[in-house]
Scaffold this motif. Structure first.
Motif, PDB file in Angstrom:
ATOM      1  N   TYR A 122     -51.699   7.756 -11.329  1.00 13.38           N
ATOM      2  CA  TYR A 122     -51.323   9.158 -11.205  1.00 13.38           C
ATOM      3  C   TYR A 122     -49.946   9.254 -10.558  1.00 13.38           C
ATOM      4  N   TYR A 123     -49.376  10.448 -10.627  1.00  9.84           N
ATOM      5  CA  TYR A 123     -48.060  10.693 -10.040  1.00  9.84           C
ATOM      6  C   TYR A 123     -48.217  11.589  -8.820  1.00  9.84           C
ATOM      7  N   GLU A 124     -47.655  11.136  -7.716  1.00 12.52           N
ATOM      8  CA  GLU A 124     -47.636  11.939  -6.498  1.00 12.52           C
ATOM      9  C   GLU A 124     -46.200  11.987  -6.015  1.00 12.52           C
ATOM     10  N   ASP A 125     -45.657  13.179  -5.910  1.00 12.12           N
ATOM     11  CA  ASP A 125     -44.246  13.360  -5.538  1.00 12.12           C
ATOM     12  C   ASP A 125     -43.318  12.540  -6.432  1.00 12.12           C
ATOM     13  N   TYR A 175     -51.329  18.080  -5.221  1.00  8.14           N
ATOM     14  CA  TYR A 175     -51.599  17.414  -6.495  1.00  8.14           C
ATOM     15  C   TYR A 175     -52.901  17.937  -7.103  1.00  8.14           C
ATOM     16  N   ARG A 178     -49.408  14.721 -14.036  1.00  6.62           N
ATOM     17  CA  ARG A 178     -50.080  14.293 -12.818  1.00  6.62           C
ATOM     18  C   ARG A 178     -50.894  13.008 -13.018  1.00  6.62           C
ATOM     19  N   LEU A 221     -51.084  15.193  -1.640  1.00 11.93           N
ATOM     20  CA  LEU A 221     -52.251  14.936  -2.476  1.00 11.93           C
ATOM     21  C   LEU A 221     -53.071  16.216  -2.672  1.00 11.93           C
TER      22      LEU A 221
END
Length: 146
Positions: free
Chosen positions: A60-63, A131, A38, A128
């Motif tokens: 960060y990683y989102e989807d 997340y 993440r 988010l």
């Protein structure tokens, strides 16, 4: 003026709330190691970790997509074990006029997203919110291993 919104999720964690608060407040720099799927990178741009007014950059990683956010710590409440992060730059501000994340770690860990959409058709930030749920579970798992 855009449409304002607020999303709140509370999670029961098996570890002590003060331990989660400690990660979010004074050991934030460990989050990329605790939740590498993440959070890619955390950097203090101005100030000190866990101090009001400090500016922090996040990758960060989102989807599955790499995202960027620069935040300023607006408030810290040690009694409620809460921290308020206001987004001042990054991908979120492409969709929102303002975006604030509040974490509170008393008996439950609560994440509050407060935002103002630029246009009415902007989707709610459910990805988010998901997340932050995942990151909180990663922190809980890390603390339970200790």
């Amino acid at each position: 003026m855009g449409m304002k919104g607020k999303m709140i999720v509370s999670l029961e964690v098996k570890c002590e709330g003060h331990s989660v608060y400690d990660i979010f407040h004074t050991n934030t720099h460990h989050l990329p190691n605790i939740s590498p799927s993440r959070i890619k990178h955390f950097e203090i741009n101005e100030g000190q970790i866990g101090k009001i007014g400090s500016v922090v950059s996040w990758k960060y990683y989102e989807d599955g997509k790499e995202m960027f956010a620069k935040t300023v710590i607006e408030a810290i409440d040690p009694q409620k074990k809460s921290i308020t992060w206001k987004v001042i730059d990054g991908n979120l501000l492409e969709l929102y006029n303002s975006f604030t994340v509040i974490t509170s770690c008393e008996h439950w860990t609560t994440i509050t997203l407060v935002y103002e959409k630029k246009i009415e058709d902007t989707p709610e930030p459910l990805a988010l919110l998901d997340y932050f749920i995942g990151m909180t579970k990663d922190v809980e798992g890390h603390l339970l291993k200790k």
